[in-house]
Design a protein around this motif. Structure first.
Motif, PDB file in Angstrom:
ATOM      1  N   TYR A  28       0.896  -1.047   0.046  1.00  0.00           N
ATOM      2  CA  TYR A  28       0.063  -0.211  -0.044  1.00  0.00           C
ATOM      3  C   TYR A  28       0.804   1.159  -0.028  1.00  0.00           C
ATOM      4  N   GLN A  29       2.094   1.057   0.699  1.00  0.00           N
ATOM      5  CA  GLN A  29       2.762   2.262   0.868  1.00  0.00           C
ATOM      6  C   GLN A  29       3.616   2.500  -0.744  1.00  0.00           C
ATOM      7  N   ASN A  30       3.910   1.485  -1.272  1.00  0.00           N
ATOM      8  CA  ASN A  30       4.575   1.804  -2.430  1.00  0.00           C
ATOM      9  C   ASN A  30       3.544   2.158  -3.638  1.00  0.00           C
ATOM     10  N   PHE A  31       2.323   1.885  -3.358  1.00  0.00           N
ATOM     11  CA  PHE A  31       1.325   2.194  -4.273  1.00  0.00           C
ATOM     12  C   PHE A  31       1.116   3.916  -4.118  1.00  0.00           C
ATOM     13  N   ILE A  32       1.036   4.412  -2.807  1.00  0.00           N
ATOM     14  CA  ILE A  32       0.927   5.646  -2.687  1.00  0.00           C
ATOM     15  C   ILE A  32       2.048   6.431  -3.403  1.00  0.00           C
ATOM     16  N   SER A  33       3.187   5.960  -3.063  1.00  0.00           N
ATOM     17  CA  SER A  33       4.347   6.625  -3.771  1.00  0.00           C
ATOM     18  C   SER A  33       4.183   6.428  -5.323  1.00  0.00           C
ATOM     19  N   VAL A  34       4.020   5.294  -6.141  1.00  0.00           N
ATOM     20  CA  VAL A  34       3.634   5.409  -7.346  1.00  0.00           C
ATOM     21  C   VAL A  34       2.999   6.506  -7.946  1.00  0.00           C
ATOM     22  N   LEU A  35       1.645   6.678  -7.068  1.00  0.00           N
ATOM     23  CA  LEU A  35       0.371   7.447  -7.583  1.00  0.00           C
ATOM     24  C   LEU A  35       0.982   8.720  -7.436  1.00  0.00           C
ATOM     25  N   ILE A  36       1.656   9.213  -6.525  1.00  0.00           N
ATOM     26  CA  ILE A  36       2.093  10.661  -6.179  1.00  0.00           C
ATOM     27  C   ILE A  36       3.391  10.840  -7.310  1.00  0.00           C
ATOM     28  N   VAL A  37       4.355  10.209  -7.334  1.00  0.00           N
ATOM     29  CA  VAL A  37       5.301  10.467  -8.311  1.00  0.00           C
ATOM     30  C   VAL A  37       4.963  10.326  -9.670  1.00  0.00           C
ATOM     31  N   SER A  38       4.002   9.446  -9.868  1.00  0.00           N
ATOM     32  CA  SER A  38       3.489   9.405 -11.528  1.00  0.00           C
ATOM     33  C   SER A  38       2.786  10.719 -11.564  1.00  0.00           C
ATOM     34  N   THR A  39       1.908  11.278 -10.906  1.00  0.00           N
ATOM     35  CA  THR A  39       1.059  12.538 -11.095  1.00  0.00           C
ATOM     36  C   THR A  39       2.089  13.766 -11.002  1.00  0.00           C
ATOM     37  N   LEU A  40       3.119  13.659 -10.234  1.00  0.00           N
ATOM     38  CA  LEU A  40       3.949  15.084 -10.290  1.00  0.00           C
ATOM     39  C   LEU A  40       4.904  14.989 -11.509  1.00  0.00           C
ATOM     40  N   SER A  41       5.050  13.795 -12.133  1.00  0.00           N
ATOM     41  CA  SER A  41       5.716  13.659 -13.322  1.00  0.00           C
ATOM     42  C   SER A  41       5.202  14.077 -14.468  1.00  0.00           C
ATOM     43  N   PHE A  42       3.769  13.699 -14.217  1.00  0.00           N
ATOM     44  CA  PHE A  42       2.734  14.016 -15.348  1.00  0.00           C
ATOM     45  C   PHE A  42       2.619  15.697 -15.466  1.00  0.00           C
ATOM     46  N   LEU A  43       2.523  16.285 -14.233  1.00  0.00           N
ATOM     47  CA  LEU A  43       2.481  17.605 -14.036  1.00  0.00           C
ATOM     48  C   LEU A  43       3.401  18.583 -14.398  1.00  0.00           C
ATOM     49  N   GLY A  44       4.792  17.812 -14.610  1.00  0.00           N
ATOM     50  CA  GLY A  44       6.061  18.441 -14.901  1.00  0.00           C
ATOM     51  C   GLY A  44       6.689  18.964 -13.748  1.00  0.00           C
ATOM     52  N   VAL A  45       6.277  18.551 -12.510  1.00  0.00           N
ATOM     53  CA  VAL A  45       6.887  19.159 -11.405  1.00  0.00           C
ATOM     54  C   VAL A  45       8.291  18.513 -11.330  1.00  0.00           C
ATOM     55  N   ILE A  46       8.293  17.349 -11.439  1.00  0.00           N
ATOM     56  CA  ILE A  46       9.586  16.459 -11.360  1.00  0.00           C
ATOM     57  C   ILE A  46       9.863  15.810 -12.576  1.00  0.00           C
ATOM     58  N   SER A  47      11.107  15.222 -12.997  1.00  0.00           N
ATOM     59  CA  SER A  47      11.285  14.448 -14.091  1.00  0.00           C
ATOM     60  C   SER A  47      11.606  13.152 -13.713  1.00  0.00           C
ATOM     61  N   THR A  48      11.217  12.198 -14.507  1.00  0.00           N
ATOM     62  CA  THR A  48      11.599  10.943 -14.364  1.00  0.00           C
ATOM     63  C   THR A  48      11.805  10.298 -15.726  1.00  0.00           C
ATOM     64  N   GLU A  49      12.528   9.173 -15.521  1.00  0.00           N
ATOM     65  CA  GLU A  49      12.765   8.396 -16.916  1.00  0.00           C
ATOM     66  C   GLU A  49      11.644   7.376 -17.072  1.00  0.00           C
ATOM     67  N   PRO A  50      11.281   7.376 -18.508  1.00  0.00           N
ATOM     68  CA  PRO A  50      10.267   6.504 -18.882  1.00  0.00           C
ATOM     69  C   PRO A  50      10.701   4.955 -18.486  1.00  0.00           C
ATOM     70  N   LEU A  51       9.599   4.107 -18.181  1.00  0.00           N
ATOM     71  CA  LEU A  51       9.977   2.737 -17.870  1.00  0.00           C
ATOM     72  C   LEU A  51      10.066   2.033 -18.890  1.00  0.00           C
ATOM     73  N   THR A  52      11.014   1.816 -19.763  1.00  0.00           N
ATOM     74  CA  THR A  52      11.070   0.889 -20.765  1.00  0.00           C
ATOM     75  C   THR A  52      11.350  -0.702 -20.307  1.00  0.00           C
ATOM     76  N   TRP A  53      11.234  -1.476 -21.216  1.00  0.00           N
ATOM     77  CA  TRP A  53      11.473  -2.847 -21.115  1.00  0.00           C
ATOM     78  C   TRP A  53      12.963  -3.233 -20.770  1.00  0.00           C
ATOM     79  N   ARG A  54      13.663  -2.503 -21.598  1.00  0.00           N
ATOM     80  CA  ARG A  54      15.248  -2.819 -21.214  1.00  0.00           C
ATOM     81  C   ARG A  54      15.632  -2.136 -19.878  1.00  0.00           C
ATOM     82  N   LEU A  55      14.987  -1.077 -19.461  1.00  0.00           N
ATOM     83  CA  LEU A  55      15.464  -0.850 -18.012  1.00  0.00           C
ATOM     84  C   LEU A  55      14.916  -1.743 -16.949  1.00  0.00           C
ATOM     85  N   VAL A  56      13.767  -2.212 -17.049  1.00  0.00           N
ATOM     86  CA  VAL A  56      13.195  -3.000 -16.283  1.00  0.00           C
ATOM     87  C   VAL A  56      13.884  -4.505 -15.985  1.00  0.00           C
TER      88      VAL A  56
END
Length: 337
Positions: free
Chosen positions: A71-99
């Motif tokens: 549940y904690q990790n889900f909250i983190s994914v939700l918040i970071v994804s939202t901030l990344s979508f809004l352009g507040v922070i920058s994150t790398e796209p999750l590609t299959w090679r990176l995974v």
């Protein structure tokens, strides 16, 4: 939730020389009040995270540590994804090679979080803090054999003091629990393994990203996203589903509020640690991280009314001082190299 990162780092704190160089190059003019504010924010969030987790697992007697982690990790994914979508922070796209590159690290990461939950359920906060020092010993030995890195005598002296304090603390612990201590020792090995494995994987991971870099927010998003399917699988493996279907705690709004707070605090550690590092530097960050364990241990004893003795309190204090001594020894070693 915070990653334990690469080369010349304090083993508890997670920032390497490259990170510090990037920080210096992008750092704005420091304002003393901001340095103090960021330090307080980092200390409060890191202490609160452990205390809230202890409250959920012990005071609520919640026997589903994997679900709490999920549940904690889900909250983190939700918040970071939202901030990344809004352009507040920058994150790398999750590609299959990176995974594919990151999966081995993520397996250890999930094991590290789960064993931490299991141990915290049985052991008081102060002893968990002291026992975590064993991680530094294992990592230092791993660095010596895997990376041919040699530490000076001050570092080894500090590590020896950590071992002594952990043993004496366990012997004098009035609330000693063999299961909790076993989980904590496993956690120390996994945490050290995560740190050492990350150093090998990090360069490869950077090569498969679009920008050629992998900042902390990207690692938070990557680790927590990959942990979700594995966490769901482990809930069934450890049969937490049966417990979750019967416990009345999940019908309490206040319980969900506390769990959600723990998720926010976990992510807050990543944000405040980066903010504090931007305002100060790796040396101050490392020392404050070690000193921060002292009020955390005292708060853990007082808030949860832990039965203790003079001998056990002395062992805990001795272990905390050994941690500070270790941080200073690492700073001296880093400055010499």
């Amino acid at each position: 939730m915070k990653p334990f990162e690469n080369n010349e780092n304090d083993l508890e704190n997670g920032f390497d020389k490259d990170t510090e160089k990037t920080t210096r190059s992008t750092r704005v003019t420091k304002i003393p009040n901001q340095a103090l504010l960021s330090g307080l924010a980092y200390c409060i969030s890191s202490c609160s995270m452990i205390l809230v987790n202890k409250f959920v697992l012990s005071s609520y007697d919640f026997n589903a540590g994997i679900f709490l982690m999920l549940y904690q990790n889900f909250i983190s994914v939700l918040i970071v994804s939202t901030l990344s979508f809004l352009g507040v922070i920058s994150t790398e796209p999750l590609t299959w090679r990176l995974v594919k590159v990151w999966l081995p690290v993520n397996f250890i990461f999930v094991g590290m979080l789960i064993t931490s939950m299991f141990s915290l359920r049985y052991i008081n906060v102060a002893m968990v803090t002291v026992l975590k020092n064993v991680t530094n010993v294992i990592t230092a030995v791993g660095e010596m054999y895997l990376f041919s890195k040699h530490h000076d005598n001050r570092v080894w002296a500090a590590l020896f003091l950590m071992i002594i304090s952990a043993i004496s603390g366990g012997i004098t612990d009035l609330s000693f629990h063999a299961v909790g201590y076993t989980w904590q020792l496993i956690n120390c090995f996994l945490t050290a393994s995560y740190s050492l494995t990350l150093r090998r994987v990090m360069d490869t991971a950077k090569q498969v990203t679009k920008s050629g870099n992998l900042n902390e927010f990207s690692m938070v998003l990557l680790n927590n996203t990959l942990s979700l399917p594995l966490g769901i699988l482990l809930i069934f493996v450890f049969n937490e589903v049966d417990y979750l279907s019967k416990t009345p705690l999940l019908r309490l709004p206040t319980f969900w509020l506390v769990m959600t707070l723990s998720g926010f605090l976990g992510l807050a550690i990543s944000f405040t640690s980066m903010w504090f590092l931007h305002q100060t530097g790796a040396t101050t960050y490392s020392l404050v991280g070690s000193l921060n364990k002292i009020p955390l241990s005292v708060a853990g004893i007082l808030l949860f009314k832990v039965p203790t003795s003079l001998e056990n309190s002395a062992s805990i204090f001795f272990g905390l001082l050994a941690g500070v001594f270790f941080a200073r020894a690492k700073m001296r070693e880093r400055s010499q190299t």
